[in-house]
Design a protein around this motif. Structure first.
Motif, PDB file in Angstrom:
ATOM      1  N   PHE A   1       0.880  -1.175  -0.056  1.00 41.51           N
ATOM      2  CA  PHE A   1       0.253  -0.171   0.113  1.00 41.51           C
ATOM      3  C   PHE A   1       0.867   1.201   0.001  1.00 41.51           C
ATOM      4  N   SER A   2       0.238   2.335  -0.258  1.00 43.03           N
ATOM      5  CA  SER A   2       0.690   3.837  -0.137  1.00 43.03           C
ATOM      6  C   SER A   2      -0.312   4.577   0.304  1.00 43.03           C
ATOM      7  N   SER A   3       0.011   5.534   1.128  1.00 47.15           N
ATOM      8  CA  SER A   3      -0.643   6.713   1.599  1.00 47.15           C
ATOM      9  C   SER A   3      -0.445   8.038   1.089  1.00 47.15           C
ATOM     10  N   ASP A   4      -1.400   8.810   1.191  1.00 50.53           N
ATOM     11  CA  ASP A   4      -1.036  10.478   0.762  1.00 50.53           C
ATOM     12  C   ASP A   4      -0.735  11.326   1.888  1.00 50.53           C
ATOM     13  N   ARG A   5      -1.029  10.725   3.128  1.00 56.11           N
ATOM     14  CA  ARG A   5      -0.778  11.183   4.252  1.00 56.11           C
ATOM     15  C   ARG A   5       0.424  10.385   5.262  1.00 56.11           C
ATOM     16  N   PRO A   6       0.786  10.945   6.366  1.00 54.19           N
ATOM     17  CA  PRO A   6       1.775  10.309   7.257  1.00 54.19           C
ATOM     18  C   PRO A   6       1.079   9.422   8.220  1.00 54.19           C
ATOM     19  N   GLU A   7      -0.487   9.484   8.198  1.00 59.08           N
ATOM     20  CA  GLU A   7      -1.151   8.767   9.273  1.00 59.08           C
ATOM     21  C   GLU A   7      -2.384   8.009   8.524  1.00 59.08           C
TER      22      GLU A   7
ATOM     23  N   GLY B   1       3.214   8.425  -0.747  1.00 57.63           N
ATOM     24  CA  GLY B   1       3.433   8.141  -1.938  1.00 57.63           C
ATOM     25  C   GLY B   1       4.571   6.776  -1.949  1.00 57.63           C
ATOM     26  N   LYS B   2       5.065   6.722  -0.749  1.00 55.50           N
ATOM     27  CA  LYS B   2       6.219   5.470  -0.665  1.00 55.50           C
ATOM     28  C   LYS B   2       5.329   4.032  -0.437  1.00 55.50           C
ATOM     29  N   THR B   3       5.649   3.024  -1.112  1.00 57.73           N
ATOM     30  CA  THR B   3       4.883   1.729  -0.922  1.00 57.73           C
ATOM     31  C   THR B   3       5.571   0.818   0.082  1.00 57.73           C
ATOM     32  N   TYR B   4       4.653   0.470   0.964  1.00 64.19           N
ATOM     33  CA  TYR B   4       4.960  -0.542   2.087  1.00 64.19           C
ATOM     34  C   TYR B   4       4.214  -1.892   1.898  1.00 64.19           C
ATOM     35  N   ASP B   5       4.897  -2.943   2.479  1.00 62.20           N
ATOM     36  CA  ASP B   5       4.182  -4.024   2.757  1.00 62.20           C
ATOM     37  C   ASP B   5       3.766  -4.445   4.176  1.00 62.20           C
ATOM     38  N   THR B   6       2.647  -5.051   4.288  1.00 63.19           N
ATOM     39  CA  THR B   6       2.288  -5.228   5.910  1.00 63.19           C
ATOM     40  C   THR B   6       1.181  -6.529   5.583  1.00 63.19           C
TER      41      THR B   6
END
Length: 678
Positions: free
Chosen positions: A421-427, A468-473
């Motif tokens: 996923f990626s998010s447009d906000r820090p939270e 904008g960064k992609t993370y895996d979880t």
């Protein structure tokens, strides 16, 4: 054997247990009829006032144990009920140390054979595990019901690192009961001095718990999953699929090395002989078979029965309240079971499919009100507290539907969703629901899970997201046993809010899913690997003799969308009830309510408010405690306001207010503010 007669039991209303530091704990003792010599003892140890608040539950359970040849003892913890001292928090090392002394005291009494068991529901289910981890020599077996082995992951404070509103509602309940007085009929004239000392020591527990937003040492203490090997006593772990604490049962079966059994029914938060939804069972006789094996050395056959017995729920239209749930008993000889396979499903642009994973790049930004069909985090079965039709919540979610099933599909265990996923906000947060969609479109929630995406790498420390960064979880959904019939569809629904079950992230985020795979624990259908034991029909020796003035009720009684004010409001009743208890000539009142509201287009304007009242009356003695708690967001902080007032008769004898700013996350970009109060 079966316990059906309760005549001739000897009851000692108040027994004093003196600890090594001079503190005296108040207990109530039931002894078997006759004088056949020393017998094993069953301890229940909790703060819920054996003299009044818990008297109804005690009247059902403990006389039945005494009738079966056990000494049953209910002990009020330090600072609770009529016991000396002060209590400030749940599950503390001091609580366990006191219990170890209590167990040694019980084992040394002339009426005790030296073998002790512990039983508990909720708080006393937790501390049965925690005290067993101390391995007191006399403690041979425990029964832990509706409890958890992991205080952070599976208690009513956080779920997947998301702050639950149950943290506030239960914190408000404990906030109130920490300040309740002892009974003057038991402690005499010092009752007022004891009461004022308790009131002066009270701090709002909800605020303390919000200070620990990560899984740190505070939560690790008392989480027996940190080292299952410390538990030496035999463990019977009991839960209900409707309860908030379901996950611990299967983890305990897998993690413990000591002899253990698991029993999970359709029940909400209650012992299985009185719980709803039904069917209820003859839990008392089942537990006596457990005690007879471990405390009397009798071969009752219980240890030759399957390790896990559980209710396989069957599909039915969702309702806010059930009398019984459709289904049947199934069993597994061992857990993990070779009958259960983790089956992969891909979330694709064309729905939920088998086969290779593929990029999806689908954004989701849910309305703030997604979650109003969630039901309570911890249903009690006393009112409308179950999840309802999910279609409205589904409409505000990103949904992935499978093809209609050609054969029934059984799920047993905890689904997992792997997601990039990626998010447009820090939270941001994600809520994931697994739904059973009927041919007519009805959508029933099977199970669900939440994740604070700042905890994508684990719950030990929140990490602010880089937009904008992609993370895996991975997102863990709650354990469940459920059969989806042929012709129905499986739906995965993903949202960025789940209010009011969880407090929202104040700034709405858009989360984009890039890849995702669901691992579904599929149970092999057909020939059963094990035969479930006969559990019998519910029996108990009868309720407490009392006049009910206000019936107990818990649940969401009203959901209102106010277009003029642009707000959604959810009203909850939280009444333990009011009654006159005949044998102690006491009128007890335990009433509460909650109100959750949110702006339809602005999660930053969420507000949670609780009210509680506990009162005790006998003739001209009247003592009451009244609390309010309010939680809102204030920038990067939680804003928590609380009041506590205590009255003797109509005169207010104590008052205190709190106004606190508590950092919402350890990943805040600004420096944490000092918590302030007044």
């Amino acid at each position: 054997m079966t316990a059906r007669r309760v005549e001739g039991i000897r009851v000692e209303e108040t027994v004093w247990i003196e600890l090594s530091d001079g503190t005296r704990l108040a207990a109530r003792l039931w002894l078997p009829p006759g004088s056949a010599g020393p017998v094993p003892a069953i301890l229940e140890y909790l703060p819920y006032r054996r003299r009044d608040r818990h008297r109804g539950d005690d009247a059902i359970l403990h006389p039945a144990f005494a009738a079966a040849g056990y000494a049953a003892i209910r002990v009020d913890m330090r600072g609770a009920g009529d016991s000396d001292g002060l209590m400030t928090d749940e599950y503390t090392p001091g609580e366990w140390a006191d219990a170890a002394e209590v167990i040694a005291w019980i084992a040394s009494q002339s009426w005790c054979s030296g073998n002790v068991g512990m039983i508990g529901l909720s708080w006393s289910g937790f501390n049965s595990l925690q005290i067993a981890a101390l391995a007191p020599p006399a403690l041979k077996a425990i029964v832990t019901t509706c409890a958890s082995d992991d205080r952070y992951a599976d208690d009513m404070h956080y779920m997947g690192g998301c702050l639950l509103n149950d943290n506030l509602q239960y914190g408000s309940t404990l906030f109130t009961w920490l300040g309740t007085p002892p009974d003057p009929a038991i402690v005499g004239e010092r009752w007022r001095e004891m009461w004022l000392a308790r009131l002066s020591a009270v701090e709002p527990p909800a605020a303390r718990w919000m200070q620990h937003s990560d899984r740190n040492a505070y939560w690790q203490s008392g989480s027996v999953c940190e080292d299952y090997g410390r538990i030496k006593a035999a463990v019977l772990a009991v839960g209900g699929w409707a309860d908030g604490y379901t996950n611990a049962v299967l983890r305990l079966l897998e993690g413990l090395k000591t002899p253990r059994k698991g029993l999970i029914g359709p029940w909400a938060h209650a012992f299985p002989h009185v719980a709803t939804p039904g069917p209820q069972i003859d839990f008392i006789n089942y537990v006596i078979r457990w005690w007879d094996h471990w405390l009397k050395g009798r071969d009752t056959g219980i240890m030759t029965e399957p390790m896990l017995t559980c209710w396989m729920q069957e599909s039915e239209p969702p309702r806010a309240r059930y009398h019984n749930r459709r289904g049947r008993w199934v069993a597994e000889a061992s857990w993990p079971s070779p009958q259960v396979t983790k089956y992969p499903y891909q979330l694709t642009t064309s729905g939920l499919r088998e086969g290779a994973s593929e990029p999806i790049d689908l954004p989701v930004r849910s309305p703030a009100t997604v979650g109003t069909a969630s039901g309570e985090w911890c249903p009690y079965g006393w009112g409308p507290d179950m999840p309802t039709d999910q279609r409205e919540d589904d409409a505000g979610s990103l949904c992935f539907d499978g093809a209609p099933l050609t054969a029934p599909l059984q799920i047993l265990g905890g689904p997992r969703l792997a997601v990039a996923f990626s998010s447009d906000r820090p939270e941001a947060m994600l809520a994931v629901r697994l739904d059973d969609v009927a041919p007519d479109g009805t959508s029933a929630r099977i199970t669900y899970g939440l994740l604070n995406l700042q905890h994508h790498a684990g719950h030990g420390r929140a990490i602010a997201l880089q937009p904008g960064k992609t993370y895996d979880t991975q997102i863990r959904l709650k354990d469940v046993a459920y059969e989806i019939p042929a012709g129905h569809r499986l739906r995965v629904a993903i949202s960025t809010s789940y209010w009011p079950l969880a407090m929202p992230i104040p700034q709405a985020a858009t989360v984009t899913l890039h890849r995702s795979e669901l691992k579904l624990p599929v149970r092999q259908a057909g020939e059963e690997s094990a035969v479930p034991p006969a559990l019998g029909e519910a029996w108990n020796p009868g309720p407490l003799e009392a006049e009910v003035l206000t019936s107990p009720e818990r649940g969401r009684i009203r959901i209102e969308r106010n277009l003029a004010q642009n707000r959604m409001t959810v009203e909850v009743v939280r009444n333990l009830g009011a009654l006159h208890i005949a044998d102690v000539d006491l009128e007890l009142q335990a009433l509460g309510s909650e109100r959750y509201s949110i702006a339809l287009d602005n999660p930053a304007q969420a507000r949670s408010e609780t009210h509680r009242r506990a009162a005790f009356k006998r003739h001209d003695w009247l003592a009451s405690v009244v609390t309010t708690s309010v939680l809102t967001a204030a920038g990067g902080d939680w804003h928590f306001i609380a009041t506590l007032d205590a009255y003797e008769g109509e005169v207010r004898i104590f008052a205190r207010n709190w106004d606190l700013l508590i950092p919402r996350s350890s990943a805040k970009l600004s420096s944490p503010k000092e918590i302030v109060g007044k």
